[in-house]
Write a protein that holds these residues in place. Sequence first.
Motif, PDB file in Angstrom:
ATOM      1  N   MET A   1     -26.202 -13.240  58.274  1.00  0.00           N
ATOM      2  CA  MET A   1     -26.741 -11.770  58.001  1.00  0.00           C
ATOM      3  C   MET A   1     -25.767 -10.888  57.862  1.00  0.00           C
ATOM      4  SD  MET A   1     -29.479  -9.298  59.998  1.00  0.00           S
ATOM      5  CE  MET A   1     -30.899 -10.089  59.277  1.00  0.00           C
ATOM      6  N   ARG A   2     -25.598 -10.095  56.617  1.00  0.00           N
ATOM      7  CA  ARG A   2     -24.566  -9.046  56.560  1.00  0.00           C
ATOM      8  C   ARG A   2     -25.110  -7.951  57.306  1.00  0.00           C
ATOM      9  NH1 ARG A   2     -21.561  -6.236  52.647  1.00  0.00           N
ATOM     10  NH2 ARG A   2     -20.027  -4.959  53.703  1.00  0.00           N
ATOM     11  N   THR A   3     -24.335  -6.852  58.264  1.00  0.00           N
ATOM     12  CA  THR A   3     -24.797  -5.887  58.837  1.00  0.00           C
ATOM     13  C   THR A   3     -23.827  -4.629  58.489  1.00  0.00           C
ATOM     14  OG1 THR A   3     -25.586  -7.271  60.710  1.00  0.00           O
ATOM     15  CG2 THR A   3     -25.187  -4.799  61.214  1.00  0.00           C
ATOM     16  N   ILE A   4     -24.463  -3.626  58.068  1.00  0.00           N
ATOM     17  CA  ILE A   4     -23.914  -2.445  57.727  1.00  0.00           C
ATOM     18  C   ILE A   4     -24.386  -1.367  58.789  1.00  0.00           C
ATOM     19  CG2 ILE A   4     -23.138  -0.664  55.979  1.00  0.00           C
ATOM     20  CD1 ILE A   4     -23.801  -2.760  53.789  1.00  0.00           C
ATOM     21  N   LEU A   5     -23.407  -0.960  59.558  1.00  0.00           N
ATOM     22  CA  LEU A   5     -23.453   0.494  60.267  1.00  0.00           C
ATOM     23  C   LEU A   5     -23.126   1.618  59.727  1.00  0.00           C
ATOM     24  CD1 LEU A   5     -21.810  -1.418  63.450  1.00  0.00           C
ATOM     25  CD2 LEU A   5     -24.259  -1.615  62.834  1.00  0.00           C
ATOM     26  N   ILE A   6     -24.038   2.663  59.758  1.00  0.00           N
ATOM     27  CA  ILE A   6     -23.830   3.932  58.966  1.00  0.00           C
ATOM     28  C   ILE A   6     -23.782   5.065  59.795  1.00  0.00           C
ATOM     29  CG2 ILE A   6     -24.399   5.484  57.079  1.00  0.00           C
ATOM     30  CD1 ILE A   6     -25.217   3.180  55.455  1.00  0.00           C
ATOM     31  N   THR A   7     -22.645   5.769  59.802  1.00  0.00           N
ATOM     32  CA  THR A   7     -22.701   6.903  60.708  1.00  0.00           C
ATOM     33  C   THR A   7     -21.722   8.147  60.147  1.00  0.00           C
ATOM     34  OG1 THR A   7     -22.098   7.766  62.975  1.00  0.00           O
ATOM     35  CG2 THR A   7     -20.584   6.235  62.247  1.00  0.00           C
ATOM     36  N   GLY A   8     -21.651   9.071  60.760  1.00  0.00           N
ATOM     37  CA  GLY A   8     -20.956  10.053  60.309  1.00  0.00           C
ATOM     38  C   GLY A   8     -21.173  11.533  60.938  1.00  0.00           C
ATOM     39  N   PRO A   9     -20.530  12.492  60.690  1.00  0.00           N
ATOM     40  CA  PRO A   9     -20.750  14.140  61.224  1.00  0.00           C
ATOM     41  C   PRO A   9     -22.370  14.320  61.411  1.00  0.00           C
ATOM     42  CG  PRO A   9     -18.976  13.887  60.038  1.00  0.00           C
ATOM     43  CD  PRO A   9     -19.661  12.851  59.614  1.00  0.00           C
ATOM     44  N   GLY A  10     -22.859  15.101  62.329  1.00  0.00           N
ATOM     45  CA  GLY A  10     -24.216  15.331  62.212  1.00  0.00           C
ATOM     46  C   GLY A  10     -24.444  16.227  60.838  1.00  0.00           C
ATOM     47  N   GLY A  11     -25.546  16.239  60.503  1.00  0.00           N
ATOM     48  CA  GLY A  11     -25.882  16.701  59.200  1.00  0.00           C
ATOM     49  C   GLY A  11     -25.100  16.428  57.894  1.00  0.00           C
ATOM     50  N   SER A  12     -24.420  15.314  57.914  1.00  0.00           N
ATOM     51  CA  SER A  12     -23.816  14.824  56.709  1.00  0.00           C
ATOM     52  C   SER A  12     -24.470  14.058  55.604  1.00  0.00           C
ATOM     53  CB  SER A  12     -22.614  13.893  57.280  1.00  0.00           C
ATOM     54  OG  SER A  12     -23.016  12.674  57.717  1.00  0.00           O
ATOM     55  N   GLY A  13     -25.680  13.760  55.896  1.00  0.00           N
ATOM     56  CA  GLY A  13     -26.875  13.066  55.211  1.00  0.00           C
ATOM     57  C   GLY A  13     -26.609  11.483  55.416  1.00  0.00           C
ATOM     58  N   ALA A  26     -32.359  -3.671  48.160  1.00  0.00           N
ATOM     59  CA  ALA A  26     -33.641  -4.478  47.939  1.00  0.00           C
ATOM     60  C   ALA A  26     -33.848  -4.597  46.642  1.00  0.00           C
ATOM     61  CB  ALA A  26     -34.571  -3.413  48.909  1.00  0.00           C
ATOM     62  N   ALA A  27     -33.510  -3.393  46.019  1.00  0.00           N
ATOM     63  CA  ALA A  27     -33.742  -3.627  44.277  1.00  0.00           C
ATOM     64  C   ALA A  27     -33.168  -4.631  43.879  1.00  0.00           C
ATOM     65  CB  ALA A  27     -33.394  -2.124  43.888  1.00  0.00           C
ATOM     66  N   GLU A  28     -31.815  -5.166  44.442  1.00  0.00           N
ATOM     67  CA  GLU A  28     -31.222  -6.192  43.698  1.00  0.00           C
ATOM     68  C   GLU A  28     -31.752  -7.588  44.394  1.00  0.00           C
ATOM     69  OE1 GLU A  28     -27.192  -5.191  44.835  1.00  0.00           O
ATOM     70  OE2 GLU A  28     -27.269  -3.557  43.334  1.00  0.00           O
ATOM     71  N   GLY A  29     -32.770  -7.407  44.865  1.00  0.00           N
ATOM     72  CA  GLY A  29     -33.594  -8.869  45.463  1.00  0.00           C
ATOM     73  C   GLY A  29     -33.253  -9.345  46.882  1.00  0.00           C
ATOM     74  N   VAL A  30     -32.178  -8.402  47.484  1.00  0.00           N
ATOM     75  CA  VAL A  30     -31.726  -8.737  48.965  1.00  0.00           C
ATOM     76  C   VAL A  30     -32.797  -8.317  50.032  1.00  0.00           C
ATOM     77  CG1 VAL A  30     -29.873  -8.508  50.526  1.00  0.00           C
ATOM     78  CG2 VAL A  30     -29.473  -8.444  47.943  1.00  0.00           C
ATOM     79  N   THR A  59     -41.259  -1.947  50.320  1.00  0.00           N
ATOM     80  CA  THR A  59     -41.272  -2.450  49.013  1.00  0.00           C
ATOM     81  C   THR A  59     -41.228  -4.079  49.350  1.00  0.00           C
ATOM     82  OG1 THR A  59     -38.849  -2.941  48.678  1.00  0.00           O
ATOM     83  CG2 THR A  59     -39.883  -0.887  47.907  1.00  0.00           C
ATOM     84  N   ALA A  60     -41.482  -4.904  48.381  1.00  0.00           N
ATOM     85  CA  ALA A  60     -41.550  -6.451  48.603  1.00  0.00           C
ATOM     86  C   ALA A  60     -40.071  -6.851  49.482  1.00  0.00           C
ATOM     87  CB  ALA A  60     -41.829  -6.980  47.234  1.00  0.00           C
ATOM     88  N   THR A  61     -39.076  -6.158  49.244  1.00  0.00           N
ATOM     89  CA  THR A  61     -37.815  -6.752  49.925  1.00  0.00           C
ATOM     90  C   THR A  61     -37.439  -5.847  50.550  1.00  0.00           C
ATOM     91  OG1 THR A  61     -36.657  -5.930  47.981  1.00  0.00           O
ATOM     92  CG2 THR A  61     -37.323  -8.366  47.963  1.00  0.00           C
ATOM     93  N   LEU A  62     -37.993  -4.636  51.197  1.00  0.00           N
ATOM     94  CA  LEU A  62     -37.539  -3.764  51.999  1.00  0.00           C
ATOM     95  C   LEU A  62     -38.244  -3.313  53.075  1.00  0.00           C
ATOM     96  CD1 LEU A  62     -35.170  -1.682  53.050  1.00  0.00           C
ATOM     97  CD2 LEU A  62     -36.365   0.118  51.493  1.00  0.00           C
ATOM     98  N   LEU A 121     -31.223 -11.818  64.840  1.00  0.00           N
ATOM     99  CA  LEU A 121     -31.726 -13.167  65.122  1.00  0.00           C
ATOM    100  C   LEU A 121     -32.789 -13.386  63.962  1.00  0.00           C
ATOM    101  CD1 LEU A 121     -31.456 -13.117  69.004  1.00  0.00           C
ATOM    102  CD2 LEU A 121     -29.957 -14.244  67.464  1.00  0.00           C
ATOM    103  N   SER A 122     -33.336 -12.495  63.236  1.00  0.00           N
ATOM    104  CA  SER A 122     -34.531 -12.709  62.474  1.00  0.00           C
ATOM    105  C   SER A 122     -34.071 -13.627  61.268  1.00  0.00           C
ATOM    106  CB  SER A 122     -35.192 -11.468  62.009  1.00  0.00           C
ATOM    107  OG  SER A 122     -36.320 -11.600  61.095  1.00  0.00           O
ATOM    108  N   GLU A 123     -34.871 -14.423  60.979  1.00  0.00           N
ATOM    109  CA  GLU A 123     -34.357 -15.221  59.420  1.00  0.00           C
ATOM    110  C   GLU A 123     -35.072 -14.674  58.258  1.00  0.00           C
ATOM    111  OE1 GLU A 123     -35.056 -19.306  59.933  1.00  0.00           O
ATOM    112  OE2 GLU A 123     -33.702 -19.604  61.759  1.00  0.00           O
ATOM    113  N   ARG A 124     -35.716 -13.533  58.561  1.00  0.00           N
ATOM    114  CA  ARG A 124     -36.606 -12.974  57.490  1.00  0.00           C
ATOM    115  C   ARG A 124     -35.440 -12.192  56.283  1.00  0.00           C
ATOM    116  NH1 ARG A 124     -41.171  -9.527  59.496  1.00  0.00           N
ATOM    117  NH2 ARG A 124     -41.299  -9.225  56.995  1.00  0.00           N
ATOM    118  N   TYR A 125     -34.343 -11.768  56.917  1.00  0.00           N
ATOM    119  CA  TYR A 125     -33.374 -10.651  56.111  1.00  0.00           C
ATOM    120  C   TYR A 125     -32.120 -11.418  56.090  1.00  0.00           C
ATOM    121  CZ  TYR A 125     -37.414  -7.826  58.227  1.00  0.00           C
ATOM    122  OH  TYR A 125     -38.687  -7.521  58.739  1.00  0.00           O
TER     123      TYR A 125
END
Length: 384
Positions: A1-13, A26-30, A59-62, A121-125
């Motif tokens: 599984m690929r893992t992407i951690l996203i962070t940044g300053p507070g209020g940055s979106g 998910a829209a690309e079928g992942v 969605t179906a994939t998210l 550990l899940s095999e669903r994603y």
Amino acid sequence: MRTILITGPGGSGRTTVAAATALRAAAEGVPTLVLGADRTDTLGAALGTATGPAPTRVTATLTAWRPDAGARFREDLTAFQTRAAGVLDLLGAARLDAEELTPLPGAEELSLLRALRDATLSERYELLVVDLPAAPRALDLLALPEELRRYLRRLLPPERQAARALRPVLGRLAGVPMPADWLYETAARWDVELAAVDAVLADRDTAVRLVAEPGPAGADAVRDTRLGLALRGLRTESLVANRVLPDDLPLHGLVAQQRKALADWTQAFDVTAVPHLGHDPRGAEDLAALAVPGVNTAPAPVEWPVTDQIEEDGVLVWRIPLPGAIRDGLDLVRRGDELVITVGGFRRIVALPSALRRCTVAGAALREGELRLRFAPDPDLWPR
């Protein structure tokens, strides 16, 4: 599984970017799971679908999931009271009911780390997108598994459990009760759980994306966060410059500040500029309009290599990348087989590679964002 951690300053979106990243994949079928850390449902607000303690199909994939730290804390403490019933009864302690338990500081962080472990550990994603708290709280969170494991090993060394038959004798000699089996078993279980989280963070398919608004404040936060991540051996895959104003605006004020920050960032990061929509993005249509980076790029591994320069200079050199570090903010202390590194307000204790444990420190230099530690072989320990 690929893992992407996203962070940044507070209020940055960062939550919006995390939701948009997950939705694009998910829209690309992942098959994708997006994991939220906030108490309030900011993730659900961005997705346009309420999220909570149970995984929610968007969605179906998210799928979106926002763990309930309070429920997990109550479960853990109730289980602890059950296991420690004998000691509590001996002390005359009153049991706490699950209904009166409220999470202590740190419970949310532990709950998120456990959810991260369970998700991987899940095999669903095939992809996990984690909306981390704002930096520097995210840095504290990412440091937690390693630090807790170190504390457990110091307080309850596993090898001492082997002396089970000697505990009654040792207890009488010392005049104090020895730790019970359940305490070691609990520590061992925690160590396994924390090691699983550590493995996720160290995995070559795990990367960090920073989100920040271009400008002086964002530039300072990005520099500090990048340094803190590097000290933890975490790779900053890319930088999402969020809410970038249109190019056709006059080049002064905020626009000029954004352009300068973007020019500086492109020299150090793979930058993706996400234009300002003119409003807070809400729902799938707005998120799809955000030009967030894709998820198919393979992150470059982070390495702390030891190079052999014994033939040339008589030393081994340990190279530790610390982008943005300055000499005045750097402090190094060797303590036995460990090295204590303090840089830019961040601190980490790391074990020396096995070859360097038989060496003495011969010097250190900080050059071009890389710490280079020189070790000379100790004649009394180094094989001839």
